[in-house]
Design a protein around this motif. Structure first.
Motif, short mmCIF file in Angstrom:
data_model
loop_
_atom_site.label_atom_id
_atom_site.label_comp_id
_atom_site.label_asym_id
_atom_site.label_seq_id
_atom_site.Cartn_x
_atom_site.Cartn_y
_atom_site.Cartn_z
N TRP A 196 5.56 -9.68 8.51
CA TRP A 196 6.88 -9.01 8.50
C TRP A 196 6.55 -8.06 7.39
CZ3 TRP A 196 7.11 -14.74 7.65
CH2 TRP A 196 7.89 -15.40 8.91
N ARG A 197 6.78 -6.61 7.99
CA ARG A 197 6.38 -5.30 7.38
C ARG A 197 7.52 -4.52 7.29
NH1 ARG A 197 1.95 -3.27 11.01
NH2 ARG A 197 3.90 -2.21 12.04
N SER A 198 7.75 -4.01 6.00
CA SER A 198 8.83 -3.37 5.63
C SER A 198 8.12 -1.98 4.88
CB SER A 198 9.62 -4.03 4.53
OG SER A 198 8.81 -4.27 3.27
N SER A 199 8.94 -0.79 5.21
CA SER A 199 8.26 0.32 4.95
C SER A 199 9.48 1.32 4.71
CB SER A 199 7.39 1.06 5.86
OG SER A 199 6.98 2.40 5.52
N ASN A 200 9.34 2.49 3.81
CA ASN A 200 10.13 3.41 3.75
C ASN A 200 10.50 4.51 5.02
OD1 ASN A 200 8.03 4.75 2.92
ND2 ASN A 200 8.81 6.08 1.27
N ASP A 201 9.43 4.19 5.97
CA ASP A 201 9.26 5.11 7.22
C ASP A 201 9.61 4.33 8.34
OD1 ASP A 201 8.33 6.49 9.38
OD2 ASP A 201 6.29 7.02 8.76
N TRP B 138 0.60 -1.24 -0.01
CA TRP B 138 -0.01 -0.08 -0.07
C TRP B 138 0.77 1.26 0.15
CZ3 TRP B 138 0.66 -3.01 4.17
CH2 TRP B 138 1.18 -2.71 5.28
N GLU B 139 0.16 2.29 -0.38
CA GLU B 139 0.83 3.65 -0.42
C GLU B 139 0.01 4.69 0.27
OE1 GLU B 139 2.81 6.68 -3.92
OE2 GLU B 139 1.34 4.89 -4.54
N ASN B 140 0.68 5.53 1.03
CA ASN B 140 -0.14 6.53 1.75
C ASN B 140 0.45 7.84 0.76
OD1 ASN B 140 0.54 4.72 4.39
ND2 ASN B 140 -1.64 5.77 3.93
N LYS B 141 -0.09 8.39 -0.26
CA LYS B 141 0.36 9.24 -1.24
C LYS B 141 0.92 10.42 -0.89
CE LYS B 141 -0.43 11.22 -6.17
NZ LYS B 141 -1.22 11.01 -7.17
N VAL C 208 7.44 10.78 3.54
CA VAL C 208 8.80 10.52 4.01
C VAL C 208 10.02 11.10 3.57
CG1 VAL C 208 10.11 8.59 5.05
CG2 VAL C 208 7.77 8.34 5.04
N GLY C 209 10.34 12.31 4.16
CA GLY C 209 11.24 13.16 3.30
C GLY C 209 10.41 13.79 2.08
N THR C 210 11.16 13.52 0.91
CA THR C 210 10.10 14.10 -0.04
C THR C 210 9.42 12.82 -0.82
OG1 THR C 210 12.03 13.76 -1.53
CG2 THR C 210 11.83 15.84 -0.48
N GLU C 211 9.45 11.78 -0.37
CA GLU C 211 8.62 10.59 -0.98
C GLU C 211 7.49 10.25 -0.22
OE1 GLU C 211 11.47 7.18 -0.99
OE2 GLU C 211 12.84 8.40 -2.72
N SER C 212 6.38 9.64 -1.08
CA SER C 212 5.06 9.24 -0.43
C SER C 212 5.45 7.81 0.36
CB SER C 212 4.28 8.46 -1.42
OG SER C 212 3.76 9.72 -2.18
#
Length: 337
Positions: free
Chosen positions: A310-315, A269-272, A276-280
């Motif tokens: 197992w969850r991965s995220s850029n946050d 999923w994506e929270n547009k 996170v910084g300059t990215e969704s």
């Protein structure tokens, strides 16, 4: 916390069955609240003609009616600590639930009505306990020996959703089911409307769609695969999301008293508009699941389940693994059958 206890031994063949998170009712207002009240008034005439003491002998040969009451208590232990609602899969606590259901099969027509209330107690001091209510309606029509078309509606208050810990919801779904021998394919699609409590006049809506294939191998034994798409577009941009889910599962009837369920789920999923910084913000999870149900006395069930997420995220605050276990005691009372 999310209630993910297996329910394979509880009859779930009602034509309007809607699988979704339970609803809450501590705070008033919103489209979901108005929908629930309107549905309740509209369905009173539908439910009234069938007294709870009616017997099969009072009905035509091609008509079957059932009324039942389900009571359950669940304990959940989870290792996560997410700052988002995330459908409460990170939360620990307890759930007490009561559900009253009625269904009617009359030739090619199938009706389903279900009302439930649940109380959630959280061990996390940052999460308020909540009282949950839900009203569901379904109607199905057999257009042939192999095809059924159904419409379903649900009103819900104070849901714990992916994007919010308190949302009222109304949804309408349509479904086409094709069944030939042991094979069943279901196509489901519809729309959801949500009002967010504690967020001013915030609201959102979006589509959802699902395709499911099930192959029945024997009584209580099956394999299943499904793909789900859901989205919400909200006036508060940070609540907007888009999500894809794939799931494979199997149910095994060990004996007349014991069922085992296994499965694996992948989500992306994506929270547009949550940056996170300059990215969704993006995230995905992979979750194997296992559960067992034991009918230890007549219509008394104990259910245990476990999930690794197992969850991965850029946050970094959202990038974490979760272990969940739950134990449920459930009792079904047949009021009419």
């Amino acid at each position: 916390m999310q209630d993910i206890s297996p329910t394979s031994r509880i009859p779930s063949d009602c034509p309007g069955k809607i699988l979704a998170s339970p609803i809450q009712g501590a705070r008033a207002g919103g489209a979901g609240r108005r929908f629930v009240l309107g549905m309740a008034m509209a369905t009173l005439p539908l439910a009234a003609p069938a007294p709870l003491w009616a017997q099969d002998d009072d009905l035509p040969p091609d008509v079957r009616e059932r009324t039942y009451l389900d009571l359950s208590a669940t304990g959940v232990a989870a290792s996560g600590d997410s700052f988002d609602a995330n459908e409460d899969e990170d939360r620990s606590g307890g759930i007490v639930r009561a559900a009253l259901g009625w269904d009617r099969d009359s030739g090619a027509d199938h009706f389903d009505l279900r009302a439930s209330t649940s109380y959630y107690v959280y061990t996390d001091d940052t999460r308020s306990d909540r009282n949950s209510n839900r009203l569901e309606l379904g109607y199905g029509r057999d257009v042939s020996d192999k095809v059924r078309i159904s419409v379903m509606a649900r009103g819900a208050t104070e849901l714990s959703t992916l994007e919010s810990d308190s949302a009222d919801e109304a949804r309408v779904l349509g479904r086409v089911a094709f069944e030939d021998g042991p094979h069943r394919v279901r196509l489901t699609g519809g729309w959801r409307w949500r009002d967010y409590n504690g967020a001013g006049l915030a609201h959102g809506d979006g589509a959802m769609a699902e395709i499911e294939y099930r192959h029945r191998l024997g009584p209580g034994t099956y394999i299943l695969a499904e793909a789900v798409y859901d989205e919400i577009s909200a006036v508060v941009p940070r609540l907007t999301y888009e999500r894809y889910t794939l799931r494979a599962a199997a149910g095994i009837r060990v004996n007349k008293d014991v069922d085992v369920d296994i499965g694996v789920r992948w989500r992306d999923w994506e929270n547009k508009y949550r940056l996170v910084g300059t990215e969704s913000r993006t995230a995905n999870s992979f979750a194997p699941e296992v559960g067992a149900t034991y009918e230890f006395a007549r219509r008394w069930y104990i259910q245990a389940s476990g999930t690794l997420i197992w969850r991965s995220s850029n946050d970094p605050d959202y990038d974490r693994d979760v272990q969940r276990v739950s134990l449920t005691l459930r009792k079904r009372f047949w009021l009419q059958r």
